[in-house]
Design a protein around this motif. Structure first.
Motif, PDB file in Angstrom:
ATOM      1  N   ARG A 272     -43.762  -8.061 -25.105  1.00  0.00           N
ATOM      2  CA  ARG A 272     -44.370  -6.767 -25.427  1.00  0.00           C
ATOM      3  C   ARG A 272     -43.655  -5.621 -24.741  1.00  0.00           C
ATOM      4  O   ARG A 272     -43.536  -4.531 -25.289  1.00  0.00           O
ATOM      5  CB  ARG A 272     -45.848  -6.751 -25.003  1.00  0.00           C
ATOM      6  N   ARG A 273     -43.152  -5.867 -23.538  1.00  0.00           N
ATOM      7  CA  ARG A 273     -42.654  -4.780 -22.692  1.00  0.00           C
ATOM      8  C   ARG A 273     -41.156  -4.535 -22.787  1.00  0.00           C
ATOM      9  O   ARG A 273     -40.677  -3.470 -22.366  1.00  0.00           O
ATOM     10  CB  ARG A 273     -43.011  -5.091 -21.229  1.00  0.00           C
ATOM     11  N   THR A 274     -40.383  -5.498 -23.271  1.00  0.00           N
ATOM     12  CA  THR A 274     -38.924  -5.380 -23.208  1.00  0.00           C
ATOM     13  C   THR A 274     -38.266  -5.895 -24.478  1.00  0.00           C
ATOM     14  O   THR A 274     -38.926  -6.385 -25.398  1.00  0.00           O
ATOM     15  CB  THR A 274     -38.359  -6.207 -22.030  1.00  0.00           C
ATOM     16  N   GLN A 275     -36.950  -5.819 -24.467  1.00  0.00           N
ATOM     17  CA  GLN A 275     -36.127  -6.435 -25.513  1.00  0.00           C
ATOM     18  C   GLN A 275     -35.177  -7.453 -24.876  1.00  0.00           C
ATOM     19  O   GLN A 275     -34.011  -7.578 -25.263  1.00  0.00           O
ATOM     20  CB  GLN A 275     -35.333  -5.360 -26.270  1.00  0.00           C
ATOM     21  N   LEU A 276     -35.682  -8.200 -23.920  1.00  0.00           N
ATOM     22  CA  LEU A 276     -34.843  -9.156 -23.193  1.00  0.00           C
ATOM     23  C   LEU A 276     -34.677 -10.480 -23.931  1.00  0.00           C
ATOM     24  O   LEU A 276     -33.754 -11.235 -23.636  1.00  0.00           O
ATOM     25  CB  LEU A 276     -35.419  -9.420 -21.794  1.00  0.00           C
TER      26      LEU A 276
ATOM     27  N   ASN B 202     -28.925 -11.940  -9.334  1.00  0.00           N
ATOM     28  CA  ASN B 202     -28.051 -10.910  -8.796  1.00  0.00           C
ATOM     29  C   ASN B 202     -28.649  -9.555  -9.128  1.00  0.00           C
ATOM     30  O   ASN B 202     -28.336  -8.949 -10.131  1.00  0.00           O
ATOM     31  CB  ASN B 202     -26.641 -11.034  -9.371  1.00  0.00           C
ATOM     32  N   ALA B 203     -29.556  -9.103  -8.303  1.00  0.00           N
ATOM     33  CA  ALA B 203     -30.277  -7.864  -8.592  1.00  0.00           C
ATOM     34  C   ALA B 203     -29.364  -6.654  -8.595  1.00  0.00           C
ATOM     35  O   ALA B 203     -29.710  -5.619  -9.140  1.00  0.00           O
ATOM     36  CB  ALA B 203     -31.389  -7.671  -7.560  1.00  0.00           C
ATOM     37  N   SER B 204     -28.172  -6.764  -8.000  1.00  0.00           N
ATOM     38  CA  SER B 204     -27.271  -5.619  -7.961  1.00  0.00           C
ATOM     39  C   SER B 204     -26.659  -5.309  -9.307  1.00  0.00           C
ATOM     40  O   SER B 204     -26.063  -4.265  -9.493  1.00  0.00           O
ATOM     41  CB  SER B 204     -26.151  -5.884  -6.950  1.00  0.00           C
ATOM     42  N   LYS B 205     -26.813  -6.219 -10.266  1.00  0.00           N
ATOM     43  CA  LYS B 205     -26.177  -6.024 -11.571  1.00  0.00           C
ATOM     44  C   LYS B 205     -27.125  -5.457 -12.623  1.00  0.00           C
ATOM     45  O   LYS B 205     -26.825  -5.471 -13.794  1.00  0.00           O
ATOM     46  CB  LYS B 205     -25.600  -7.348 -12.070  1.00  0.00           C
ATOM     47  N   ILE B 206     -28.284  -4.961 -12.191  1.00  0.00           N
ATOM     48  CA  ILE B 206     -29.221  -4.387 -13.153  1.00  0.00           C
ATOM     49  C   ILE B 206     -28.652  -3.069 -13.657  1.00  0.00           C
ATOM     50  O   ILE B 206     -28.318  -2.199 -12.887  1.00  0.00           O
ATOM     51  CB  ILE B 206     -30.590  -4.120 -12.507  1.00  0.00           C
TER      52      ILE B 206
ATOM     53  N   PRO C  17     -25.339 -12.769 -25.644  1.00  0.00           N
ATOM     54  CA  PRO C  17     -25.076 -13.402 -24.346  1.00  0.00           C
ATOM     55  C   PRO C  17     -26.050 -12.911 -23.280  1.00  0.00           C
ATOM     56  O   PRO C  17     -26.393 -11.724 -23.214  1.00  0.00           O
ATOM     57  CB  PRO C  17     -23.641 -12.970 -24.036  1.00  0.00           C
ATOM     58  N   GLY C  18     -26.499 -13.854 -22.437  1.00  0.00           N
ATOM     59  CA  GLY C  18     -27.333 -13.501 -21.302  1.00  0.00           C
ATOM     60  C   GLY C  18     -28.775 -13.178 -21.619  1.00  0.00           C
ATOM     61  O   GLY C  18     -29.547 -12.867 -20.707  1.00  0.00           O
ATOM     62  N   MET C  19     -29.175 -13.254 -22.879  1.00  0.00           N
ATOM     63  CA  MET C  19     -30.542 -12.908 -23.237  1.00  0.00           C
ATOM     64  C   MET C  19     -31.460 -14.125 -23.151  1.00  0.00           C
ATOM     65  O   MET C  19     -30.999 -15.272 -23.111  1.00  0.00           O
ATOM     66  CB  MET C  19     -30.591 -12.291 -24.639  1.00  0.00           C
ATOM     67  N   LEU C  20     -32.757 -13.873 -23.120  1.00  0.00           N
ATOM     68  CA  LEU C  20     -33.731 -14.960 -23.059  1.00  0.00           C
ATOM     69  C   LEU C  20     -33.845 -15.637 -24.413  1.00  0.00           C
ATOM     70  O   LEU C  20     -33.657 -15.018 -25.464  1.00  0.00           O
ATOM     71  CB  LEU C  20     -35.097 -14.425 -22.622  1.00  0.00           C
TER      72      LEU C  20
ATOM     73  N   ALA D  78     -31.384  -4.124 -18.631  1.00  0.00           N
ATOM     74  CA  ALA D  78     -30.711  -4.136 -19.917  1.00  0.00           C
ATOM     75  C   ALA D  78     -30.608  -5.549 -20.445  1.00  0.00           C
ATOM     76  O   ALA D  78     -30.491  -6.506 -19.685  1.00  0.00           O
ATOM     77  CB  ALA D  78     -29.303  -3.536 -19.792  1.00  0.00           C
ATOM     78  N   ALA D  79     -30.653  -5.671 -21.751  1.00  0.00           N
ATOM     79  CA  ALA D  79     -30.533  -6.984 -22.383  1.00  0.00           C
ATOM     80  C   ALA D  79     -29.225  -7.630 -21.966  1.00  0.00           C
ATOM     81  O   ALA D  79     -28.158  -7.045 -22.067  1.00  0.00           O
ATOM     82  CB  ALA D  79     -30.596  -6.831 -23.897  1.00  0.00           C
ATOM     83  N   GLY D  80     -29.308  -8.868 -21.480  1.00  0.00           N
ATOM     84  CA  GLY D  80     -28.119  -9.628 -21.104  1.00  0.00           C
ATOM     85  C   GLY D  80     -27.653  -9.388 -19.687  1.00  0.00           C
ATOM     86  O   GLY D  80     -26.770 -10.074 -19.199  1.00  0.00           O
ATOM     87  N   ASN D  81     -28.218  -8.388 -18.996  1.00  0.00           N
ATOM     88  CA  ASN D  81     -27.739  -8.065 -17.655  1.00  0.00           C
ATOM     89  C   ASN D  81     -28.934  -7.904 -16.718  1.00  0.00           C
ATOM     90  O   ASN D  81     -29.245  -6.822 -16.244  1.00  0.00           O
ATOM     91  CB  ASN D  81     -26.913  -6.784 -17.691  1.00  0.00           C
ATOM     92  N   PHE D  82     -29.613  -9.015 -16.468  1.00  0.00           N
ATOM     93  CA  PHE D  82     -30.809  -8.998 -15.643  1.00  0.00           C
ATOM     94  C   PHE D  82     -30.931 -10.351 -14.944  1.00  0.00           C
ATOM     95  O   PHE D  82     -30.298 -11.322 -15.327  1.00  0.00           O
ATOM     96  CB  PHE D  82     -32.058  -8.724 -16.491  1.00  0.00           C
TER      97      PHE D  82
END
Length: 382
Positions: free
Chosen positions: A339-343, A38-42, A243-246, A64-68
């Motif tokens: 390296r690039r994110t905090q996902l 759901n790309a609209s929720k970024i 929640p929602g994180m990798l 954002a972490a958890g919302n991607f």
């Protein structure tokens, strides 16, 4: 790349073609992954691209972490998406730092002592709650001894069973306002791994008593055409933490009375539908440790690391509702996301960085190699 839905009841891999962006892609079976995409929720939180290789280039990742979405993950992971240097270890060091905060506040905590051994640390603010229960907790002060002021249990609580019931009653009385996220899962309270169990404590209360907590994390990987791929999980949005994180393909705390290897096989079945005929092949490869202090919480965690080489044909499927879905990514692409994110859930990044060392993706030619390697065990492991 392959996506697997978490609880669809079907093994339906979704294949992607290699490209710089997934914007123009069409899912072969969109209904199966519609809950994942759901790309609209970024959201517009920005993570800076840190690189000493090209300092003049400013890059950011607006997720954002958890919302991607998985679309975001794949785009971020591609080598061509951002102009940064894969050998630059700066992003990895940042992840280690995220798991090792608050060392300057250690003086705000009292040692938690049982039988002249330190089993934990309790913040002065949290200790005020415990002082309401003088039949369970006492606060001696021995300025001539090794502890100074400290916390211990009342002398009437002599057996592990008595201590478990008494402390458990206090945790229940304090309630979620003081100790949120109660899980009805007990962790052993010991002075070191494998030592005698003084009593058992509710998992959610562990960081408030500063006890050492152990867990298992497993990297599930696939080898094909000379390259390695990692299965990555996305945590359910209903999880009480991150929640929602990798996440890893399989990970979990080490409850009382379950050996590490048995716990890995149990978690494999629950989290990814991996049968024991396969999970018994998981190999213990070491441990990472960290100390994270924030507010009243004092996390002293040790994670036992496992590797499991999976068949190319295997598609994970979550069984306990705690995983939203899975994706198979090149190891180098997973490294890019870290390296690039905090996902990723923070402690997962340390276990994957350890994997990168052991499988040759981080090499001694990189500046900071030994420092980063040592930092993966910043906490005491014993």
């Amino acid at each position: 790349m392959v996506i697997s839905s978490g609880n669809s009841g079907k093994l339906a891999p979704i294949q992607f073609m290699a490209c710089k962006s997934l914007v123009a892609h069409r899912f072969h079976n969109f209904s199966i992954v519609s809950s994942l995409y759901n790309a609209s929720k970024i959201s517009r939180t920005t993570y800076p691209m840190l690189s000493t290789f090209r300092p003049a280039v400013t890059r950011s990742i607006s997720v954002a972490a958890g919302n991607f979405s998985w679309d975001d993950v794949v785009h971020i992971s591609l080598p061509s998406s951002f102009q940064d240097d894969p050998s630059d270890l700066t992003g990895y060091f940042e992840k280690v730092k995220l798991c090792n905060r608050g060392s300057d506040t250690q003086s705000e905590f009292l040692p938690f002592v049982i039988d002249d051994l330190i089993v934990g640390y309790v913040h002065h603010g949290f200790a005020k709650h415990l002082k309401q229960y003088p039949n369970v907790f006492i606060f001696p002060r021995d300025d001539c001894g090794q502890f100074g002021a400290y916390l211990t249990l009342h002398e009437s609580l002599k057996t592990p069973e008595d201590r478990t019931h008494a402390v458990g009653d206090v945790v229940k009385c304090l309630g979620k306002e003081v100790i949120p996220g109660t899980r009805n899962e007990l962790y052993p309270v010991t002075s070191s791994f494998g030592a005698s169990n003084f009593f058992s404590l509710e998992r959610a209360a562990a960081p408030y008593f500063g006890i050492k907590v152990y867990g298992v994390h497993m990297n599930g990987y696939v080898e094909k055409e000379g390259e390695k791929f990692l299965w990555v999980a996305k945590r359910s949005q209903t999880k009480p933490t991150f929640p929602g994180m990798l996440d890893h393909l399989v990970a979990g705390g080490l409850p009382q009375g379950i050996p590490c290897g048995e716990n890995v096989m149990k978690e494999c079945e629950e989290e990814a539908g991996i049968p024991r005929s396969i999970s018994k092949g998981a190999i213990p490869v070491g441990a990472i440790s960290y100390t994270d202090i924030k507010g009243f919480s004092y996390k002293r965690d040790v994670q036992f690391c496992y590797d499991l080489k999976l068949p190319e044909s295997f598609i994970p499927e979550n069984q306990d509702g705690e995983v939203e879905g899975f994706m198979l990514l090149l190891v180098t692409n997973v490294a890019n996301v870290i390296r690039r994110t905090q996902l990723f859930k923070p402690n997962c990044t340390l276990v994957i960085i350890d994997f990168l060392f052991r499988h040759g993706y981080i090499n001694p030619e990189s500046s900071g190699y030994l420092e980063l390697l040592q930092s993966l065990r910043s906490g005491t492991c014993f």
